[in-house]
Scaffold this motif. Structure first.
Motif, PDB file in Angstrom:
ATOM      1  N   ALA A   1     -53.591  30.393   8.736  1.00 48.89           N
ATOM      2  CA  ALA A   1     -53.858  29.530   9.530  1.00 48.89           C
ATOM      3  C   ALA A   1     -53.304  28.369   8.178  1.00 48.89           C
ATOM      4  CB  ALA A   1     -55.167  28.524   9.693  1.00 48.89           C
ATOM      5  N   CYS A   2     -53.641  28.582   6.739  1.00 47.34           N
ATOM      6  CA  CYS A   2     -52.940  27.892   6.163  1.00 47.34           C
ATOM      7  C   CYS A   2     -53.248  28.233   4.313  1.00 47.34           C
ATOM      8  CB  CYS A   2     -53.603  26.519   5.270  1.00 47.34           C
ATOM      9  SG  CYS A   2     -55.605  27.130   5.803  1.00 47.34           S
ATOM     10  N   PHE A   3     -52.903  27.551   3.514  1.00 49.88           N
ATOM     11  CA  PHE A   3     -52.697  28.444   1.980  1.00 49.88           C
ATOM     12  C   PHE A   3     -54.291  28.323   1.415  1.00 49.88           C
ATOM     13  CE2 PHE A   3     -52.110  27.405  -3.079  1.00 49.88           C
ATOM     14  CZ  PHE A   3     -51.525  28.835  -3.190  1.00 49.88           C
ATOM     15  N   ILE A   4     -54.841  27.661   1.733  1.00 50.70           N
ATOM     16  CA  ILE A   4     -56.250  26.867   0.769  1.00 50.70           C
ATOM     17  C   ILE A   4     -57.961  27.104   1.814  1.00 50.70           C
ATOM     18  CG2 ILE A   4     -58.481  26.235  -0.863  1.00 50.70           C
ATOM     19  CD1 ILE A   4     -55.442  25.597  -2.433  1.00 50.70           C
ATOM     20  N   PRO A   5     -58.173  28.315   2.918  1.00 53.67           N
ATOM     21  CA  PRO A   5     -58.749  27.781   3.831  1.00 53.67           C
ATOM     22  C   PRO A   5     -60.400  27.220   3.254  1.00 53.67           C
ATOM     23  CG  PRO A   5     -58.099  30.173   3.420  1.00 53.67           C
ATOM     24  CD  PRO A   5     -58.262  29.295   2.146  1.00 53.67           C
ATOM     25  N   GLY A   6     -61.218  25.940   3.759  1.00 53.75           N
ATOM     26  CA  GLY A   6     -62.095  25.728   3.752  1.00 53.75           C
ATOM     27  C   GLY A   6     -61.088  24.591   2.667  1.00 53.75           C
ATOM     28  N   ARG A   7     -60.044  23.815   3.000  1.00 57.48           N
ATOM     29  CA  ARG A   7     -60.047  22.137   2.783  1.00 57.48           C
ATOM     30  C   ARG A   7     -59.235  21.697   3.596  1.00 57.48           C
ATOM     31  NH1 ARG A   7     -54.820  21.343  -1.575  1.00 57.48           N
ATOM     32  NH2 ARG A   7     -53.330  23.242  -0.104  1.00 57.48           N
ATOM     33  N   LEU A   8     -59.511  20.479   3.689  1.00 56.41           N
ATOM     34  CA  LEU A   8     -58.674  20.341   5.132  1.00 56.41           C
ATOM     35  C   LEU A   8     -56.935  19.668   4.858  1.00 56.41           C
ATOM     36  CD1 LEU A   8     -59.639  18.933   7.719  1.00 56.41           C
ATOM     37  CD2 LEU A   8     -59.346  16.693   6.132  1.00 56.41           C
ATOM     38  N   GLU A   9     -56.239  20.611   5.264  1.00 57.33           N
ATOM     39  CA  GLU A   9     -55.124  20.861   4.705  1.00 57.33           C
ATOM     40  C   GLU A   9     -53.740  20.785   5.786  1.00 57.33           C
ATOM     41  OE1 GLU A   9     -54.008  24.617   2.578  1.00 57.33           O
ATOM     42  OE2 GLU A   9     -52.469  24.840   4.170  1.00 57.33           O
ATOM     43  N   ALA A  10     -52.550  20.240   5.497  1.00 59.62           N
ATOM     44  CA  ALA A  10     -52.458  20.118   6.310  1.00 59.62           C
ATOM     45  C   ALA A  10     -50.870  20.839   6.059  1.00 59.62           C
ATOM     46  CB  ALA A  10     -51.473  18.425   6.530  1.00 59.62           C
ATOM     47  N   GLY A  11     -50.129  20.859   6.972  1.00 63.09           N
ATOM     48  CA  GLY A  11     -48.547  21.789   6.467  1.00 63.09           C
ATOM     49  C   GLY A  11     -47.432  20.460   7.013  1.00 63.09           C
ATOM     50  N   THR A  12     -46.585  20.644   6.047  1.00 65.24           N
ATOM     51  CA  THR A  12     -45.487  19.669   6.737  1.00 65.24           C
ATOM     52  C   THR A  12     -44.101  20.261   6.826  1.00 65.24           C
ATOM     53  OG1 THR A  12     -44.599  17.604   6.920  1.00 65.24           O
ATOM     54  CG2 THR A  12     -45.303  18.309   4.876  1.00 65.24           C
ATOM     55  N   ASP A  13     -43.312  19.727   7.349  1.00 65.89           N
ATOM     56  CA  ASP A  13     -41.833  19.873   7.840  1.00 65.89           C
ATOM     57  C   ASP A  13     -41.238  18.670   8.614  1.00 65.89           C
ATOM     58  OD1 ASP A  13     -39.845  21.989   6.951  1.00 65.89           O
ATOM     59  OD2 ASP A  13     -40.596  23.500   8.861  1.00 65.89           O
ATOM     60  N   GLU A  14     -39.405  19.412   8.810  1.00 64.98           N
ATOM     61  CA  GLU A  14     -38.936  18.445   8.699  1.00 64.98           C
ATOM     62  C   GLU A  14     -38.166  19.309  10.029  1.00 64.98           C
ATOM     63  OE1 GLU A  14     -35.594  18.837   8.534  1.00 64.98           O
ATOM     64  OE2 GLU A  14     -35.765  20.206   7.000  1.00 64.98           O
ATOM     65  N   ALA A  15     -36.848  18.802  11.192  1.00 66.19           N
ATOM     66  CA  ALA A  15     -35.770  19.288  11.887  1.00 66.19           C
ATOM     67  C   ALA A  15     -34.807  18.020  11.771  1.00 66.19           C
ATOM     68  CB  ALA A  15     -37.113  19.506  13.068  1.00 66.19           C
ATOM     69  N   GLY A  16     -33.674  18.723  11.644  1.00 60.46           N
ATOM     70  CA  GLY A  16     -32.392  17.857  12.061  1.00 60.46           C
ATOM     71  C   GLY A  16     -31.626  17.556  11.137  1.00 60.46           C
ATOM     72  N   ARG A  17     -31.902  18.147   9.648  1.00 60.67           N
ATOM     73  CA  ARG A  17     -31.472  17.747   8.280  1.00 60.67           C
ATOM     74  C   ARG A  17     -29.791  17.706   8.862  1.00 60.67           C
ATOM     75  NH1 ARG A  17     -33.717  19.776   2.612  1.00 60.67           N
ATOM     76  NH2 ARG A  17     -31.638  18.500   1.858  1.00 60.67           N
ATOM     77  N   GLY A  18     -28.956  18.576   9.278  1.00 60.95           N
ATOM     78  CA  GLY A  18     -28.145  19.449   9.378  1.00 60.95           C
ATOM     79  C   GLY A  18     -26.829  18.884  10.574  1.00 60.95           C
ATOM     80  N   CYS A  19     -27.715  18.337  11.689  1.00 62.57           N
ATOM     81  CA  CYS A  19     -26.892  17.079  12.149  1.00 62.57           C
ATOM     82  C   CYS A  19     -26.197  16.453  12.009  1.00 62.57           C
ATOM     83  CB  CYS A  19     -28.232  16.797  13.173  1.00 62.57           C
ATOM     84  SG  CYS A  19     -29.553  18.051  13.979  1.00 62.57           S
ATOM     85  N   LEU A  20     -25.142  16.018  12.607  1.00 64.47           N
ATOM     86  CA  LEU A  20     -24.549  14.796  12.754  1.00 64.47           C
ATOM     87  C   LEU A  20     -24.752  13.339  12.958  1.00 64.47           C
ATOM     88  CD1 LEU A  20     -20.817  16.525  13.359  1.00 64.47           C
ATOM     89  CD2 LEU A  20     -22.228  16.442  11.322  1.00 64.47           C
ATOM     90  N   ALA A  21     -26.027  13.448  13.963  1.00 65.06           N
ATOM     91  CA  ALA A  21     -26.371  12.574  14.645  1.00 65.06           C
ATOM     92  C   ALA A  21     -27.755  12.378  15.322  1.00 65.06           C
ATOM     93  CB  ALA A  21     -25.605  12.123  16.037  1.00 65.06           C
ATOM     94  N   GLY A  22     -28.083  11.654  15.331  1.00 63.30           N
ATOM     95  CA  GLY A  22     -29.611  11.556  15.104  1.00 63.30           C
ATOM     96  C   GLY A  22     -30.565  11.140  14.407  1.00 63.30           C
ATOM     97  N   PRO A  23     -32.019  11.606  14.601  1.00 61.94           N
ATOM     98  CA  PRO A  23     -32.957  11.120  13.142  1.00 61.94           C
ATOM     99  C   PRO A  23     -33.666  12.275  12.848  1.00 61.94           C
ATOM    100  CG  PRO A  23     -33.607   9.676  15.239  1.00 61.94           C
ATOM    101  CD  PRO A  23     -32.647  10.331  15.663  1.00 61.94           C
ATOM    102  N   VAL A  24     -33.576  12.040  11.372  1.00 64.53           N
ATOM    103  CA  VAL A  24     -34.339  13.463  10.799  1.00 64.53           C
ATOM    104  C   VAL A  24     -36.292  13.264  11.552  1.00 64.53           C
ATOM    105  CG1 VAL A  24     -34.672  12.180   8.864  1.00 64.53           C
ATOM    106  CG2 VAL A  24     -35.276  15.073   9.194  1.00 64.53           C
ATOM    107  N   PHE A  25     -36.106  14.595  12.104  1.00 69.73           N
ATOM    108  CA  PHE A  25     -37.767  14.157  12.512  1.00 69.73           C
ATOM    109  C   PHE A  25     -38.542  15.229  11.006  1.00 69.73           C
ATOM    110  CE2 PHE A  25     -36.296  12.000  16.601  1.00 69.73           C
ATOM    111  CZ  PHE A  25     -37.362  11.902  16.978  1.00 69.73           C
ATOM    112  N   ALA A  26     -40.010  14.665  11.522  1.00 74.25           N
ATOM    113  CA  ALA A  26     -41.176  15.690  10.601  1.00 74.25           C
ATOM    114  C   ALA A  26     -42.617  15.315  11.085  1.00 74.25           C
ATOM    115  CB  ALA A  26     -41.560  15.085   9.197  1.00 74.25           C
ATOM    116  N   ALA A  27     -43.290  16.841  11.009  1.00 73.00           N
ATOM    117  CA  ALA A  27     -44.115  16.693  11.513  1.00 73.00           C
ATOM    118  C   ALA A  27     -45.190  17.014  10.215  1.00 73.00           C
ATOM    119  CB  ALA A  27     -44.069  17.381  12.714  1.00 73.00           C
ATOM    120  N   ALA A  28     -45.798  17.106  10.536  1.00 71.72           N
ATOM    121  CA  ALA A  28     -47.323  16.825   9.516  1.00 71.72           C
ATOM    122  C   ALA A  28     -48.897  17.655  10.920  1.00 71.72           C
ATOM    123  CB  ALA A  28     -48.395  15.680   8.917  1.00 71.72           C
TER     124      ALA A  28
END
Length: 204
Positions: A10-37
């Protein structure tokens, strides 16, 4: 009978409140780049959960409500095409991830990021992992939320600009997308700092 792969931790260090984050759309020609945590419970598993690029659209969309329902916290943010043109796509991607982290209902005690480039965020321990979206469930979950949110956005935008077929290509540089730009010119949602059309060959 083919066995299912081992579920991602589920995470890198169990027991801590850890957020994973990533983006989508870096290679697109149109539209925003989105990210989530995403902050997942330490015991969260799902046999499908993986890097969003390794999943079918149907599986991404099926996982989306599961992640939203079971995560301790999640958030999605974006940077516009104008912001991408202003600060470049790498900085805009990192900014979108910072915005998603800041939008979480609870502040994480640690952050892990897909890739190898990031800037410090708040006073939180941040670590990067190459191919992290295939190694940790919280990053994989973030990749899925970022990808599905962006796809839904581009599908809505396609209703206003049907000539670019964004409901199909989602803004990526397909041959058909580039041909539509050549025929109709760029829209207000295209990234003008990107090479929208290929350079002509010397032999054309």
């Amino acid at each position: 009978m083919k066995s299912l792969p081992e579920p991602l931790p589920a995470c890198f260090i169990p027991g801590r409140l850890e957020a994973g984050t990533d983006e989508a759309g870096r290679g697109c020609l149109a539209g925003p780049v989105f990210a989530a945590a995403v902050i997942l419970p330490d015991d969260f598993t799902h046999p499908w959960l993986n890097d969003s690029k390794q999943l079918s659209e149907a599986r991404r969309m099926a996982l989306r409500p599961i992640i939203m329902a079971e995560a301790k916290a999640w958030a999605v943010a974006s940077c516009s095409p104008a912001e991408i043109d202003s600060m470049n796509i790498l900085n805009a991607s990192i900014e979108a991830m910072h915005r998603a982290l800041a939008a979480l209902a609870v502040k994480p005690g640690g952050v892990i990021v897909d890739g190898n480039k990031f800037r410090p965020w708040a006073d939180v321990d941040c670590r990067t992992f190459v191919k992290g979206d295939g190694r940790f469930a919280n990053i994989a979950a973030a990749s899925i939320l970022a990808k599905t949110e962006r796809d839904l956005y581009m599908e809505r935008l396609a209703d206003e600009y049907p000539q670019y077929a964004w409901a199909i290509n989602k803004g990526y540089p397909t041959a058909a997308h580039r041909e539509a730009i050549r025929l109709h010119g760029p829209s207000p949602h295209h990234r003008m700092s990107f090479r929208l059309l290929p350079q002509p060959s010397l032999f054309d």
